[in-house]
Design an enzyme around this catalytic site. Structure first.
Site, mmCIF file in Angstrom:
data_model
loop_
_atom_site.group_PDB
_atom_site.id
_atom_site.type_symbol
_atom_site.label_atom_id
_atom_site.label_comp_id
_atom_site.label_asym_id
_atom_site.label_seq_id
_atom_site.Cartn_x
_atom_site.Cartn_y
_atom_site.Cartn_z
ATOM 1 N N GLU A 67 0.817 -1.225 0.000
ATOM 2 C CA GLU A 67 0.000 0.000 0.000
ATOM 3 C C GLU A 67 0.851 1.277 0.000
ATOM 4 O O GLU A 67 0.302 2.385 0.010
ATOM 5 C CB GLU A 67 -0.936 0.006 1.214
ATOM 6 C CG GLU A 67 -2.144 -0.905 1.098
ATOM 7 C CD GLU A 67 -1.810 -2.386 1.204
ATOM 8 O OE1 GLU A 67 -0.986 -2.756 2.070
ATOM 9 O OE2 GLU A 67 -2.348 -3.177 0.403
ATOM 10 N N CYS A 89 9.045 -2.872 5.156
ATOM 11 C CA CYS A 89 9.947 -4.022 5.316
ATOM 12 C C CYS A 89 9.229 -5.276 4.842
ATOM 13 O O CYS A 89 8.232 -5.686 5.439
ATOM 14 C CB CYS A 89 10.342 -4.156 6.788
ATOM 15 S SG CYS A 89 11.236 -5.684 7.123
ATOM 16 N N VAL A 90 9.741 -5.834 3.772
ATOM 17 C CA VAL A 90 9.184 -7.087 3.254
ATOM 18 C C VAL A 90 10.203 -8.192 3.515
ATOM 19 O O VAL A 90 11.351 -8.108 3.073
ATOM 20 C CB VAL A 90 8.878 -6.977 1.749
ATOM 21 C CG1 VAL A 90 8.374 -8.310 1.215
ATOM 22 C CG2 VAL A 90 7.842 -5.890 1.496
ATOM 23 N N HIS A 97 5.608 -13.994 -2.464
ATOM 24 C CA HIS A 97 4.880 -12.745 -2.244
ATOM 25 C C HIS A 97 5.827 -11.551 -2.223
ATOM 26 O O HIS A 97 5.506 -10.478 -2.702
ATOM 27 C CB HIS A 97 4.080 -12.806 -0.933
ATOM 28 C CG HIS A 97 4.931 -12.603 0.290
ATOM 29 N ND1 HIS A 97 5.616 -13.640 0.902
ATOM 30 C CD2 HIS A 97 5.243 -11.480 0.987
ATOM 31 C CE1 HIS A 97 6.295 -13.153 1.928
ATOM 32 N NE2 HIS A 97 6.092 -11.857 2.002
HETATM 33 C C1 DLZ Z 1 0.684 -10.181 2.908
HETATM 34 C C2 DLZ Z 1 2.014 -9.668 3.311
HETATM 35 C C3 DLZ Z 1 3.066 -10.548 3.585
HETATM 36 C C4 DLZ Z 1 2.918 -12.017 3.463
HETATM 37 N N1 DLZ Z 1 4.263 -10.098 3.977
HETATM 38 C C5 DLZ Z 1 4.458 -8.778 4.101
HETATM 39 C C6 DLZ Z 1 5.722 -8.273 4.505
HETATM 40 O O1 DLZ Z 1 6.695 -8.991 4.779
HETATM 41 N N2 DLZ Z 1 5.867 -6.917 4.607
HETATM 42 C C7 DLZ Z 1 4.846 -6.050 4.322
HETATM 43 O O2 DLZ Z 1 5.050 -4.828 4.419
HETATM 44 N N3 DLZ Z 1 3.646 -6.521 3.944
HETATM 45 C C8 DLZ Z 1 3.412 -7.821 3.844
HETATM 46 N N4 DLZ Z 1 2.205 -8.305 3.463
HETATM 47 C C9 DLZ Z 1 1.083 -7.348 3.308
HETATM 48 C C10 DLZ Z 1 1.017 -6.658 1.930
HETATM 49 O O3 DLZ Z 1 1.990 -5.655 1.819
HETATM 50 C C11 DLZ Z 1 -0.381 -5.999 1.742
HETATM 51 O O4 DLZ Z 1 -0.658 -5.182 2.851
HETATM 52 C C12 DLZ Z 1 -1.505 -7.022 1.617
HETATM 53 O O5 DLZ Z 1 -1.207 -7.952 0.593
HETATM 54 C C13 DLZ Z 1 -2.833 -6.320 1.295
HETATM 55 O O6 DLZ Z 1 -2.752 -5.614 0.057
#
Ligand code: DLZ
Length: 171
Positions: A67, A89-90, A97
């Protein structure tokens, strides 16, 4: 390993322009909140240290990093903001994903920067595990929120300087 040259967290403060007259939007994702809070703190402290005022900071939280682009679009409607800094942070999990989110954010912010002419700073950690995130959120590889702030200040200063030069040569 981040070298001293590429790790902006160890930057020379004297080389950073004053942010006194600059206004910044910051979009921060709530996922991995313990990490993104540290990025946000580093970012805000750095902007203030270089002269920005709290009145000139606008902070918006979004649910996840995916977002960030939408949040940046909303903040971007506030015309007084000179730059938008996006922090998130992902962390890689069992699926792909992370690749989809990271790519979407990189592409989205690049497009916003081009469309609006406003710097959109990519402060997204794209890490393989939590330790890598901690290392970059105040740990041994610095704080990428600090680096995002310095990058934003420098990009806004570049725009100001170019405007100034254009006036000087009569445009
Ligand atoms: C769904 C998801 C996952 C699995 N991991 C992360 C993450 O490590 N970091 C992050 O910021 N967001 C994650 N999200 C949420 C997605 O960014 C998003 O909010 C959802 O898919 C809804 O659009």
């Amino acid at each position: 390993m981040a070298s001293a040259l590429s790790n902006l967290s160890e930057y020379n403060e004297d080389n950073v322009p004053s942010a006194e007259k600059m206004a910044f939007g910051i979009v921060v994702a709530e996922w991995n909140r313990h990490i993104t809070k540290a990025l946000l703190d580093g970012c805000v402290q750095t902007l203030l240290r270089h002269g920005a005022t709290e009145d000139n900071l606008r902070i918006a939280q979004v649910p996840g990093s995916f977002e960030l682009t939408a949040g940046a679009t909303v903040l971007g409607t506030e015309l007084r903001l000179d730059a938008i800094i996006c922090l998130g942070c992902v962390i890689k999990g069992e699926t792909n994903h992370d690749e989809y989110i990271n790519h979407a954010v990189a592409t989205g912010l690049t497009q916003l920067g081009i469309q609006t002419g406003k710097p959109h700073i990519f402060g997204l950690l794209t890490v393989l595990n939590e330790q890598q995130a901690l290392d970059r959120a105040g740990g041994r590889h610095g704080n990428k929120g600090v680096e995002a702030a310095v990058t934003a200040i420098r990009m806004v200063a570049l725009k100001y300087a170019l405007r100034h030069d254009l006036r000087k040569i009569g445009f």
